[in-house]
Design a protein around this motif. Structure first.
Motif, PDB file in Angstrom:
ATOM      1  N   GLY A 180     147.708  68.063 113.968  1.00  0.00           N
ATOM      2  CA  GLY A 180     147.943  68.671 112.661  1.00  0.00           C
ATOM      3  C   GLY A 180     146.609  69.078 112.084  1.00  0.00           C
ATOM      4  O   GLY A 180     145.570  68.953 112.753  1.00  0.00           O
ATOM      5  N   SER A 181     146.624  69.512 110.839  1.00  0.00           N
ATOM      6  CA  SER A 181     145.362  69.921 110.223  1.00  0.00           C
ATOM      7  C   SER A 181     144.400  68.753 110.080  1.00  0.00           C
ATOM      8  O   SER A 181     143.193  68.934 110.117  1.00  0.00           O
ATOM      9  CB  SER A 181     145.624  70.554 108.863  1.00  0.00           C
ATOM     10  N   SER A 182     144.936  67.554 109.894  1.00  0.00           N
ATOM     11  CA  SER A 182     144.033  66.419 109.699  1.00  0.00           C
ATOM     12  C   SER A 182     143.124  66.239 110.908  1.00  0.00           C
ATOM     13  O   SER A 182     141.910  66.122 110.766  1.00  0.00           O
ATOM     14  CB  SER A 182     144.829  65.144 109.465  1.00  0.00           C
ATOM     15  N   GLU A 183     143.702  66.224 112.089  1.00  0.00           N
ATOM     16  CA  GLU A 183     142.864  66.083 113.282  1.00  0.00           C
ATOM     17  C   GLU A 183     141.915  67.279 113.393  1.00  0.00           C
ATOM     18  O   GLU A 183     140.732  67.126 113.715  1.00  0.00           O
ATOM     19  CB  GLU A 183     143.717  65.956 114.550  1.00  0.00           C
TER      20      GLU A 183
ATOM     21  N   VAL B 161     141.021  68.372  97.043  1.00  0.00           N
ATOM     22  CA  VAL B 161     141.207  68.352  98.498  1.00  0.00           C
ATOM     23  C   VAL B 161     142.296  67.394  98.932  1.00  0.00           C
ATOM     24  O   VAL B 161     142.562  66.398  98.274  1.00  0.00           O
ATOM     25  CB  VAL B 161     139.938  67.951  99.304  1.00  0.00           C
ATOM     26  N   GLN B 162     142.852  67.714 100.072  1.00  0.00           N
ATOM     27  CA  GLN B 162     143.863  66.855 100.660  1.00  0.00           C
ATOM     28  C   GLN B 162     143.178  65.584 101.161  1.00  0.00           C
ATOM     29  O   GLN B 162     141.976  65.586 101.466  1.00  0.00           O
ATOM     30  CB  GLN B 162     144.527  67.615 101.820  1.00  0.00           C
ATOM     31  N   VAL B 163     143.940  64.520 101.256  1.00  0.00           N
ATOM     32  CA  VAL B 163     143.382  63.208 101.581  1.00  0.00           C
ATOM     33  C   VAL B 163     142.636  63.184 102.920  1.00  0.00           C
ATOM     34  O   VAL B 163     141.735  62.377 103.123  1.00  0.00           O
ATOM     35  CB  VAL B 163     144.493  62.136 101.563  1.00  0.00           C
TER      36      VAL B 163
ATOM     37  N   SER C  14     145.704  75.343  97.722  1.00  0.00           N
ATOM     38  CA  SER C  14     145.544  73.986  97.254  1.00  0.00           C
ATOM     39  C   SER C  14     146.878  73.252  97.343  1.00  0.00           C
ATOM     40  O   SER C  14     147.924  73.772  96.967  1.00  0.00           O
ATOM     41  CB  SER C  14     145.057  73.989  95.803  1.00  0.00           C
ATOM     42  N   THR C  15     146.806  72.039  97.852  1.00  0.00           N
ATOM     43  CA  THR C  15     147.990  71.220  98.008  1.00  0.00           C
ATOM     44  C   THR C  15     148.732  71.047  96.677  1.00  0.00           C
ATOM     45  O   THR C  15     149.949  70.971  96.639  1.00  0.00           O
ATOM     46  CB  THR C  15     147.565  69.832  98.512  1.00  0.00           C
ATOM     47  N   LEU C  16     147.958  70.998  95.596  1.00  0.00           N
ATOM     48  CA  LEU C  16     148.548  70.634  94.317  1.00  0.00           C
ATOM     49  C   LEU C  16     149.316  71.762  93.668  1.00  0.00           C
ATOM     50  O   LEU C  16     150.370  71.545  93.077  1.00  0.00           O
ATOM     51  CB  LEU C  16     147.440  70.152  93.379  1.00  0.00           C
TER      52      LEU C  16
ATOM     53  N   VAL D 208     137.077  76.693 106.107  1.00  0.00           N
ATOM     54  CA  VAL D 208     138.246  76.964 105.282  1.00  0.00           C
ATOM     55  C   VAL D 208     139.410  76.104 105.752  1.00  0.00           C
ATOM     56  O   VAL D 208     139.822  76.170 106.920  1.00  0.00           O
ATOM     57  CB  VAL D 208     138.653  78.453 105.290  1.00  0.00           C
ATOM     58  N   ASP D 209     139.904  75.271 104.855  1.00  0.00           N
ATOM     59  CA  ASP D 209     141.095  74.474 105.116  1.00  0.00           C
ATOM     60  C   ASP D 209     142.293  75.345 104.755  1.00  0.00           C
ATOM     61  O   ASP D 209     142.711  75.408 103.599  1.00  0.00           O
ATOM     62  CB  ASP D 209     141.057  73.194 104.273  1.00  0.00           C
ATOM     63  N   ALA D 210     142.798  76.027 105.768  1.00  0.00           N
ATOM     64  CA  ALA D 210     143.922  76.937 105.539  1.00  0.00           C
ATOM     65  C   ALA D 210     145.209  76.307 106.062  1.00  0.00           C
ATOM     66  O   ALA D 210     146.081  76.977 106.607  1.00  0.00           O
ATOM     67  CB  ALA D 210     143.661  78.280 106.215  1.00  0.00           C
ATOM     68  N   ALA D 211     145.326  74.985 105.893  1.00  0.00           N
ATOM     69  CA  ALA D 211     146.481  74.238 106.408  1.00  0.00           C
ATOM     70  C   ALA D 211     147.787  74.934 106.043  1.00  0.00           C
ATOM     71  O   ALA D 211     148.635  75.189 106.896  1.00  0.00           O
ATOM     72  CB  ALA D 211     146.470  72.817 105.866  1.00  0.00           C
ATOM     73  N   SER D 212     147.926  75.275 104.762  1.00  0.00           N
ATOM     74  CA  SER D 212     149.183  75.910 104.359  1.00  0.00           C
ATOM     75  C   SER D 212     149.040  77.432 104.245  1.00  0.00           C
ATOM     76  O   SER D 212     149.958  78.167 104.538  1.00  0.00           O
ATOM     77  CB  SER D 212     149.661  75.327 103.028  1.00  0.00           C
TER      78      SER D 212
ATOM     79  N   VAL E 113     144.425  75.303 110.510  1.00  0.00           N
ATOM     80  CA  VAL E 113     145.736  75.691 109.989  1.00  0.00           C
ATOM     81  C   VAL E 113     146.769  74.738 110.580  1.00  0.00           C
ATOM     82  O   VAL E 113     146.608  74.267 111.701  1.00  0.00           O
ATOM     83  CB  VAL E 113     146.051  77.175 110.334  1.00  0.00           C
ATOM     84  N   SER E 114     147.799  74.417 109.795  1.00  0.00           N
ATOM     85  CA  SER E 114     148.867  73.557 110.315  1.00  0.00           C
ATOM     86  C   SER E 114     149.954  74.431 110.940  1.00  0.00           C
ATOM     87  O   SER E 114     150.626  75.162 110.226  1.00  0.00           O
ATOM     88  CB  SER E 114     149.489  72.723 109.188  1.00  0.00           C
ATOM     89  N   GLY E 115     150.097  74.320 112.253  1.00  0.00           N
ATOM     90  CA  GLY E 115     151.196  75.032 112.905  1.00  0.00           C
ATOM     91  C   GLY E 115     152.535  74.567 112.359  1.00  0.00           C
ATOM     92  O   GLY E 115     153.508  75.318 112.317  1.00  0.00           O
ATOM     93  N   HIS E 116     152.567  73.311 111.913  1.00  0.00           N
ATOM     94  CA  HIS E 116     153.847  72.764 111.450  1.00  0.00           C
ATOM     95  C   HIS E 116     154.121  73.052 109.970  1.00  0.00           C
ATOM     96  O   HIS E 116     155.101  72.571 109.436  1.00  0.00           O
ATOM     97  CB  HIS E 116     153.965  71.270 111.755  1.00  0.00           C
ATOM     98  N   LYS E 117     153.269  73.810 109.312  1.00  0.00           N
ATOM     99  CA  LYS E 117     153.630  74.250 107.960  1.00  0.00           C
ATOM    100  C   LYS E 117     154.147  75.686 108.089  1.00  0.00           C
ATOM    101  O   LYS E 117     155.159  75.896 108.730  1.00  0.00           O
ATOM    102  CB  LYS E 117     152.437  74.097 107.018  1.00  0.00           C
ATOM    103  N   TYR E 118     153.405  76.668 107.560  1.00  0.00           N
ATOM    104  CA  TYR E 118     153.959  78.021 107.647  1.00  0.00           C
ATOM    105  C   TYR E 118     153.788  78.657 109.035  1.00  0.00           C
ATOM    106  O   TYR E 118     154.167  79.802 109.237  1.00  0.00           O
ATOM    107  CB  TYR E 118     153.409  78.892 106.522  1.00  0.00           C
TER     108      TYR E 118
ATOM    109  N   PHE F  93     152.098  63.539  99.551  1.00  0.00           N
ATOM    110  CA  PHE F  93     152.904  64.615  99.006  1.00  0.00           C
ATOM    111  C   PHE F  93     152.430  65.900  99.627  1.00  0.00           C
ATOM    112  O   PHE F  93     153.117  66.883  99.694  1.00  0.00           O
ATOM    113  CB  PHE F  93     152.737  64.702  97.494  1.00  0.00           C
ATOM    114  N   ALA F  94     151.209  65.806 100.071  1.00  0.00           N
ATOM    115  CA  ALA F  94     150.588  66.999 100.602  1.00  0.00           C
ATOM    116  C   ALA F  94     151.240  67.450 101.883  1.00  0.00           C
ATOM    117  O   ALA F  94     151.220  68.613 102.214  1.00  0.00           O
ATOM    118  CB  ALA F  94     149.136  66.689 100.866  1.00  0.00           C
ATOM    119  N   ALA F  95     151.806  66.527 102.599  1.00  0.00           N
ATOM    120  CA  ALA F  95     152.230  66.896 103.939  1.00  0.00           C
ATOM    121  C   ALA F  95     153.326  67.936 103.916  1.00  0.00           C
ATOM    122  O   ALA F  95     154.162  67.963 103.088  1.00  0.00           O
ATOM    123  CB  ALA F  95     152.706  65.673 104.682  1.00  0.00           C
TER     124      ALA F  95
END
Ligand SMILES: *Cc1c(COP(=O)(O)O)cnc(C)c1O
Length: 628
Positions: free
Chosen positions: A125-128, A163-165, A212-214, A243-247, A273-278, A626-628
């Protein structure tokens, strides 16, 4: 529990599923069973317990994909037994991952020739991905400092407080100081100029968030790039950007192709980027892409040969499933640019439907932006009588899972509700949600105010709950949890109540030690012996006070198991809400019941449960995903 031998074989075939002995006895929670049980029974027992989880499709807290096409489900199922790390044995799977890396790198405008392979890796995921990107920055910075004969033991990283945790994890696990730009009222993302001010020679990178997660808002990466370029020129440093483009990584290229946030900006050296988000794949896939080989220090790459040919790897763990990589490849080729664009546009439109519906009620401020990740974050215009946490709780009854949380510093006095719009959240559901929120508001309007404040005007009281007071309450809370029983010096009405409460608590607990039966805790000191149970406002169910004691004591989660094990209906039906955190205790127990009847618990309302809850849990809310 040990199942006995010698039950006749007919036992299983004669009894209906729900009369068999396997479902009639409770399973042990701490030790394995001595004997096996039939597969049908195991299936039924687990399946049934899982019914009490929330419905993922109605979980509007999460960015993570909850629906994929049945054809892709088939591919996923067919590859669950393939270990991704066996690259030599499964070369095609490896090839599919590499194609995904190339496609995503191109999507992010990496400076690559037409048939040049990109530098990147599939992760859990983006965390790793962020751990890996952070390590690359840290190592590059160390190499540079060492070459210059300078100390390299105090690296730091600059981010927004939003930032995300996972960034906090990176900082702690890999010993990098996290310098956070504080937020402010009405401005909930990192201010690029404040971020650049925090940059010094030991800054390994500035991390910007695309989405932003929030509140889903995009940070201004272009401005950050420009300001940092200027500072680098002035100082001679070469501080880079991640760039944290997770979402947002799968949003911006389709909805805002003109927006410059990616490798078009020279200082952007890596993007996750998180493949498992968008990216539209089920949980378990993320991507990290580097601008070029130079940005990924060689010494971080390991070469393994015991699975066959030489394989370079740069990941934190070794084995993992292949299904998610294959599913990502499916989405990329199945949907193409056109498909992703359609889906993101649809999400955006549904977000607008929801936003407009909420605006029409006249009760909410919208704190998300129209341009950003498709989500709607909103807060009450007037939270003096009821707050966002109550709305969140009440929505659970309709099946909706909508989180409420407080913003990070310095905007922690703002509470928001957030609805993430995913592909599978249709227009009908958006409209229904608006209706249900209206119903909840109507219902709350008919209930007594949450905060009992002794005749004072509720709104004025809420307004005067200054930030300093909240900090004090938070400290108090922590203190009382850490060393309850010690006399506190201060003497506000609030503190007096807390002290009295805990004194009683300690007292009862000690007295109850000898008794085998449950230790009753009397919640209202002045009415000792009157409250044997408290009522949960959501369900109208009564909870034994001993359960409440367990949660209140902040003991670890076995207690929760124990509580569940008592198969109290109200617990069973709301397993997610009722974990025994400080926050949930404050959320779940109130100055009143749904019937409007005051409970024995009422006087505790003077603690301003909502604020205690906000103050004590703002940090953990942020961390609890909540971010996930
Ligand atoms: C979700 C998210 C993460 C963490 O990503 P995972 O894929 O869940 O590990 C990091 N940063 C941001 C901005 C996120 O939204």
């Amino acid at each position: 529990m040990v199942l006995s031998h010698g039950v006749s074989g007919s036992d299983e075939s004669v009894h209906s599923t729900f009369a068999s002995r396997y479902v009639r006895t409770s399973l042990p929670r701490f030790r394995m069973l001595e004997q096996s049980i039939p597969k049908e029974a195991a299936y039924q027992i687990i399946n049934d317990e899982l019914m009490l989880d929330g419905n993922p499709r109605l979980n509007l807290a999460s960015f993570v994909t909850t629906w994929m096409e049945p054809e892709c489900d088939k591919l996923i199922q067919a590859s669950v037994n393939k270990n991704y790390v066996d690259m030599d044995e499964y070369p095609v799977t490896t090839e599919l991952q590499n194609r995904c890396v190339n496609m995503i790198a191109h999507l992010f405008n990496a400076p690559l020739g037409e048939s040049e392979t990109a530098v990147g890796v599939g992760t859990v995921g983006s965390s790793e991905a962020i751990m890996l990107a952070g390590l690359a920055f840290k190592r590059r910075w160390q190499n540079k400092m060492r070459a210059a004969g300078k100390p390299c033991d105090k690296p730091n990283i600059v981010t927004g407080a939003n930032v995300q945790v996972c960034w906090e994890k990176f900082a702690r696990y890999f010993e990098v100081e996290l310098k956070e730009v504080k937020l402010s009222d009405g401005y909930y993302i990192m201010d690029p100029s404040k971020a650049v001010d925090l940059v010094d020679e030991n800054t390994i990178c500035v991390a910007a968030i695309l989405g932003s997660t929030l509140n889903g808002e995009f940070e201004d990466v272009k401005l950050l790039n420009d300001l940092l370029t200027e500072k680098n020129a002035r100082t001679g440093w070469d501080t880079p950007i991640h760039v944290d483009a997770a979402s947002g990584g799968f949003i911006a290229p389709f909805l805002y192709p003109e927006l410059e946030w990616d490798f078009r900006l020279p200082l952007v050296k890596s993007i996750n980027v998180s493949g498992h988000k968008y990216g539209l794949v089920y949980a378990g896939i993320g991507w990290c892409i580097w601008r070029s080989k130079e940005d990924l220090p060689d010494e971080l790459i390991f070469h393994i040969n015991y699975l066959g040919a030489d394989q370079p790897t740069f990941t934190l763990n070794f084995s993992k499933g292949s299904s998610q990589v294959i599913a990502q490849y499916y989405q990329l080729i199945r949907l193409g640019f056109e498909g992703y664009k359609n889906i993101m546009e649809n999400c955006q439109e549904n977000a607008m439907v929801l936003k407009e519906g909420l605006e029409k009620t006249g009760r909410f401020n919208i704190v998300s932006k129209d341009n950003g990740v498709p989500l709607v974050a909103f807060s009450l215009k007037d939270s003096s009588r009821h707050n966002e946490f109550e709305i969140s709780d009440f929505l659970r009854r309709f099946g909706w899972i909508v989180p409420a949380y407080t913003m990070p510093p310095d905007a922690q006095h703002v509470t928001v509700l957030r609805v993430v719009i995913r592909e599978d959240f249709s227009r009908t559901l958006a409209e229904r949600l608006v209706l249900d929120i209206e119903k909840v508001m109507h219902e709350l309007d008919g209930l007594p105010a949450r905060v009992a404040n002794g005749g004072e005007d509720a709104a004025a009281a809420a307004a005067s709950a200054s930030e300093r007071e909240m900090t004090k309450q938070r400290e108090l809370n922590i203190k009382f949890r850490d060393d309850k029983g010690t006399q506190q010096a201060s003497n506000t009405a609030f503190e007096g109540l807390v002290r009295r409460y805990f004194d009683t608590f300690e007292h009862r607990l000690r007295r109850g030690k000898s008794s085998k039966s449950r230790r009753p805790l009397h919640l209202q000191p002045s009415k000792a012996n009157s409250a044997k149970s408290v009522q949960a406002p959501h369900t109208g169910c009564f909870e034994q006070t001993s359960h409440f004691t367990l949660r209140k004591s902040g003991q670890p989660s076995e207690d929760f198991d124990q509580v569940l094990g008592d198969s109290n209906g109200c617990w069973a039906s709301y397993p997610k809400v009722y974990t025994h955190t400080q926050m949930d205790y404050a959320k779940g127990f109130d100055t009143r019941s749904t019937t409007g009847k005051e409970q024995g618990f009422a006087s505790f309302g003077e603690l301003k449960a909502s604020e205690v809850c906000n103050a004590s849990s703002s940090k953990s809310t942020k961390k609890q995903g909540f971010a996930a």
